[in-house]
Enzyme design. Structure first.
Site, short mmCIF file in Angstrom:
data_model
loop_
_atom_site.label_atom_id
_atom_site.label_comp_id
_atom_site.label_asym_id
_atom_site.label_seq_id
_atom_site.Cartn_x
_atom_site.Cartn_y
_atom_site.Cartn_z
CD GLN A 281 -6.72 -0.06 7.77
OE1 GLN A 281 -7.82 -0.43 8.14
NE2 GLN A 281 -5.66 -0.20 7.93
CB CYS B 64 3.04 2.60 11.94
SG CYS B 64 2.71 1.76 10.04
CB THR C 289 10.23 -10.64 -11.60
OG1 THR C 289 11.89 -10.77 -12.93
CG2 THR C 289 9.71 -11.94 -11.85
CG ASN D 223 -4.19 4.12 9.89
OD1 ASN D 223 -4.72 4.99 8.85
ND2 ASN D 223 -3.37 4.15 10.37
N GLY E 278 0.51 -1.35 -0.01
CA GLY E 278 -0.41 0.33 -0.29
C GLY E 278 0.58 1.80 0.15
CB THR E 279 4.00 2.20 1.72
OG1 THR E 279 3.19 1.34 2.87
CG2 THR E 279 4.99 3.32 1.91
C1 LIG Z 1 21.27 -8.61 -13.50
C2 LIG Z 1 19.55 -8.85 -12.87
N1 LIG Z 1 19.68 -7.62 -12.54
C3 LIG Z 1 18.57 -6.91 -11.37
C4 LIG Z 1 17.29 -8.19 -12.11
C5 LIG Z 1 16.12 -7.04 -12.01
O1 LIG Z 1 15.30 -8.26 -10.51
P1 LIG Z 1 13.93 -8.36 -10.31
O2 LIG Z 1 13.30 -9.06 -11.49
O3 LIG Z 1 13.65 -8.51 -9.73
O4 LIG Z 1 13.44 -6.61 -10.30
C6 LIG Z 1 17.46 -9.57 -12.54
C7 LIG Z 1 16.62 -10.00 -12.98
O5 LIG Z 1 15.15 -9.48 -13.75
C8 LIG Z 1 18.71 -9.44 -12.96
O6 LIG Z 1 18.73 -10.84 -13.97
C1 LIG Z 2 -4.95 3.20 6.04
C2 LIG Z 2 -3.31 3.01 5.39
N1 LIG Z 2 -2.69 3.14 4.53
C3 LIG Z 2 -1.47 2.15 4.13
C4 LIG Z 2 -0.81 1.27 4.69
C5 LIG Z 2 -0.21 1.25 4.14
O1 LIG Z 2 0.25 -0.07 3.50
P1 LIG Z 2 1.31 -1.24 3.64
O2 LIG Z 2 1.32 -1.53 5.28
O3 LIG Z 2 1.19 -2.44 2.40
O4 LIG Z 2 2.63 -0.13 3.35
C6 LIG Z 2 -1.65 1.13 5.58
C7 LIG Z 2 -1.10 -0.24 6.54
O5 LIG Z 2 -0.62 -0.06 7.27
C8 LIG Z 2 -3.33 2.05 6.25
O6 LIG Z 2 -4.20 1.19 7.61
#
Ligand SMILES: Cc1ncc(COP(=O)(O)O)c(C=O)c1O
Ligand SMILES: Cc1ncc(COP(=O)(O)O)c(C=O)c1O
Lengths: 138, 395, 395, 138
Positions: free
Chosen positions: B182, B327, B240, B154, B72-73
């Site tokens: 929420q 938090c 990915t 929240n 969410g953040t």
């Molecule tokens: C050398 C390299 N760097 C960065 C990434 C990015 O990783 P991700 O897809 O988990 O963001 C990959 C794979 O996609 C990679 O092979």
């Molecule tokens: C109202 C609200 N906004 C944003 C968030 C952030 O979500 P997350 O922790 O998945 O980043 C939360 C929960 O932590 C929330 O309650």
């Protein structure tokens, strides 16, 4: 899921004193038995502490308190009340030297963010001693 | 020992068994990279497309309007900074509006943008926690880039008048983002009916996976990505794709949508039962926030005692609750949400949030109140600010 | 029908059963928010702390030096932009260095920073894909903020001389980040021995979870977060922690570390077997990249034929491979990695990456080569650029 | 895990023509039977196409080709070779009007990014017709 109280933010000692605080003032009517009183803390930070002490011949013989605050505030007041009254009581001069650090140590440590709670205890004590001294023109 | 009674569903929910089950094969067998050209990759691609479609149906939007993120953040940051960076690249700055009881994900993002040269306005809320619409109207300036107002709070569960806000924003021709983290489990998510431009949801609050989120963004809105790379998610969020997480998000949202009506009814009843019972059985207790609140949120202040102590003593009885938001539970300041509502510090410090969930029963509530009563009584006994007759001693 | 032979482990790996098993309870029972103050929350906190400790031991660093993120791409963005935003907030800009065969996560981040006013240099590689260290030395300027060079390449598996690079960076007093996404499974990860300042790893390439990553960052280095909010991960990456994902990352890395020696030996043997057999059985085939490469990577160009066609015909036989990186497999340009190595377009277009993995057997390789031979032969038959005697017709 | 060829990036028709392309030039010696030749594409984009056509009385009677390129390049050349020779062959004028769009349609569609591959086919055809016309001074 069974709950077995596995996890706890604070040390075992803090838990002990938080769950069963020592030397809490039970009744307002007891106050008359004490000759020093201090109150510190503020509403914004969420902790306020009152302390009553009984001084005899320069030695703190008894200590009672009330605390509004978090677990560490409660536990550290409780611990402080023991430190200053154990083994027959503490001399005023020694009591004035007690720091939050000492209380924290006796509690088996406190999380960084909670250190200020233990400071509150020794401030209340200093206030109470000051009160005693001013009442007795010392 | 006791059973755990988990009344902290606003902090996070467990993953539902149905959701977890649906994702298993995507970990082990259908694990391909959706960008891979071979069949194992294409199956992953198909699976996330299906998830995207499911969500877009619930949100009543197009598939390209769903951007999957890692929380969410992150979605909130993408919505707000995505606009800000777009302006920065044009050599411009501008103005953002939010309100005082937002989640830190919004507040801290705004604070950072201030350092980057943007202006911000935090609209006040009334005593019930509801945004002052008049203030909002006059706050919107010519260079206002975005209004970001949460759907439901929240800490208090208070629901903001989203449709009224979106109407104001439309009239003033300014973009409107809502943080629905929420609200997603309980409230209307039809983006057309809500009239919103962007909306954040996440998996960790709706019985999906932690580390998952999505941003709904109308396709005509141009934003800059926060995370650059292989151009995933329409070039707006590279990396990915978290295939199992995305599938979990879609499944969780689908289940929530299906059960919304019945669950809302059940929880509203349970909530009202608990509120009334607390009011009756514990003197000088005060419900914080409007009654226009989520069906699962109960936020009470108990005069003369402090939240953390209460929380830990409930914890000893196997009851999991929260003070303020998860938090900020480890900070010393009283909740910014409650103080924004004009609640005094000593009362804000005594607040406890009970957030019910799918697995909460009436028996849980009864047990909780029974223990709560004893705890409040004991803490008041040692409290220097408690007064039996007036609730709090006069300072 | 055929069994699937998955030779695309560089694109992504399945989650290992042991890893998935270890995480199950964190979805369903121990699901608390690590920021929650109650026991269910504290158990999650403890679990991620344990994971952090595990990883920090493998990386030979402190626990606060591990920042969990949502992907390799995010970690890379955090490392590079984290430095850039720090400078922007000081009203400054500066210079970044990388090299030409980096993953898009680095390249596109650099391109974006150019738009934000930073200068960048892309160092050349030699024919084998190895960075030209002399160029690097002279490229470092007074205002160079960071050098980012990958550990091992995702298309060719070519390993960069990290220790030599870190020595140069130390001498010139400039920070050095390495993208170790491809290297983590096979190479030395001791950050002290490598002499690096920051390092990116992720879960999706090491039999962990997709949607997980980490950035190692020396604690004295100051960076700005990309995602603001509740101050998680030492304030550098906010958002409820992906508890199961973090545990999966730690477990996967732990298993990789434990099995590294034996697995590297087994795969190196298998790799050499495959390389030699292809060379022997398919005329005019060329191994792309240095032999200083990962034990699981084989990248071949087959003269006169085109990669996508080859990939799809292999796919028909149940063999999953890739052309170039998974990310760019749907683009038309030949691989930027191979062209940076001076490989002609017509040969770059004919490249196929076979990336072996934990579950690859010699039988898989034999079957693959048998089918590959037929496919290459058939595609050459219909190719206008193929010449039996010279490989390619003269233009 | 069993492989059942479930998933495929392209349409069924593309798959058919890619796996079994029609009218491929089998042998260089056949070339002499054709009276128009075209070659288009470039190495950078990764596709090159050669086309031979046999025109009789303004009608394309036969078409052979060779292609280096992706699946859609191969399939669209194959499909084009059928379009212009089916039903007794296509008139030159009609053949000149063939667009990538038509080929794409007959293939059951192509992904956006691959549309250019089908354009290549009709360009090769135009080249071959031009070649025929210049050879025959038309
Ligand atoms: C050398 C390299 N760097 C960065 C990434 C990015 O990783 P991700 O897809 O988990 O963001 C990959 C794979 O996609 C990679 O092979
Ligand atoms: C109202 C609200 N906004 C944003 C968030 C952030 O979500 P997350 O922790 O998945 O980043 C939360 C929960 O932590 C929330 O309650």
């Amino acid at each position: 899921m069974k709950f077995e109280g596995q996890d706890w933010f604070y040390s075992k000692k803090v838990k002990e004193h938080f769950l069963k605080p020592k030397n809490v003032l039970k009744n307002k009517s007891e106050i008359k038995n004490y000759n020093g009183y201090g109150k510190v803390g503020n509403m914004k930070c969420g902790d306020i502490m009152e302390m009553w002490i009984k001084i005899e011949k320069g030695i703190i013989k008894k200590c009672k308190w009330k605390t509004w605050g978090c677990a560490s505030a409660i536990a550290s007041t409780s611990m402080l009340s023991i430190i200053i009254t154990e083994k027959g009581g503490m001399k005023i001069n020694d009591a004035l030297k007690i720091t939050g650090k000492e209380i924290t140590k006796r509690l088996g440590g406190l999380p960084q963010i909670k250190i200020h709670c233990s400071v509150l205890g020794d401030e209340a004590l200093k206030e109470a001693i000051k009160d005693y001294e001013s009442k007795n023109n010392l | 020992m006791n059973k755990i009674i988990y009344l902290d569903n606003s902090a996070t929910t467990p993953t539902r068994k149905e959701v977890l089950k649906e994702t298993q094969k995507y970990f082990l067998k259908q694990f391909g990279n959706p960008s891979s050209f071979h069949s194992v990759g294409l199956e992953s691609k198909k699976a996330i497309n299906k998830a995207r479609k499911k969500i877009s149906k619930i949100l009543n939007c197009e598939e390209e309007e769903i951007i999957f993120t890692g929380s969410g953040t992150e979605s909130i940051n993408l919505a707000i900074k995505g606009i800000a960076f777009r302006e920065i690249l044009k050599g411009k700055r501008g103005h953002f509006i939010t309100q005082k009881t937002e989640h830190d994900a919004v507040i801290q993002t705004m604070k950072w943008l201030e350092k980057m040269g943007f202006r911000t306005t935090y609209i006040n809320v009334d005593k019930k926690g509801i945004i002052k619409l008049n203030e909002l109207k006059t706050a919107i300036k010519k260079d206002t880039l975005l209004v970001s107002i949460m759907y439901a709070n929240n800490e208090t569960g208070v629901i903001q008048p989203i449709q009224k806000i979106s109407k104001i924003c439309k009239e003033k021709k300014v973009l409107f983002h809502t943080d629905a983290c929420q609200g997603a489990e309980y409230l209307l998510l039809n983006t057309k009916k809500l009239g919103i431009d962007m909306m954040t949801i996440n998996g960790s609050k709706i019985y999906g996976f932690k580390g998952t989120g999505a941003l709904y963004k109308k396709k005509e809105i141009k934003i800059e990505p926060l995370i650059h790379g292989g151009n995933h998610e329409f070039g707006l969020r590279s990396g990915t794709e978290n295939v199992p997480g995305i599938i979990a998000l879609a499944k969780a949202l689908e289940l929530a949508e299906k059960e919304k009506k019945i669950e809302n009814k059940r929880l509203t009843k349970l909530k009202n039962y608990m509120i009334n019972k607390i009011k009756k059985e514990i003197s000088f207790s005060k419900l914080n926030g409007s009654t226009k609140r989520l069906p699962n949120n109960i936020n009470f202040s108990f005069f003369g005692i402090e939240g953390e102590s209460t929380l830990l003593l409930l914890n000893e009885k196997g009851i999991m609750v929260s003070t303020g938001s998860a938090c900020s539970s480890q900070s010393l300041e009283p909740s910014h949400v409650l103080t924004a509502m004009g609640i005094k510090h000593e009362i804000a410090h005594g607040s406890i949030r009970f957030s019910l969930g799918k697995f909460t029963t009436k028996k849980d509530i009864d047990y909780t109140i029974k223990e709560l009563k004893k705890i409040v009584k004991n803490l008041r006994k040692i409290s220097p600010i408690w007064n039996k007759k007036t609730g709090l001693i006069k300072k």
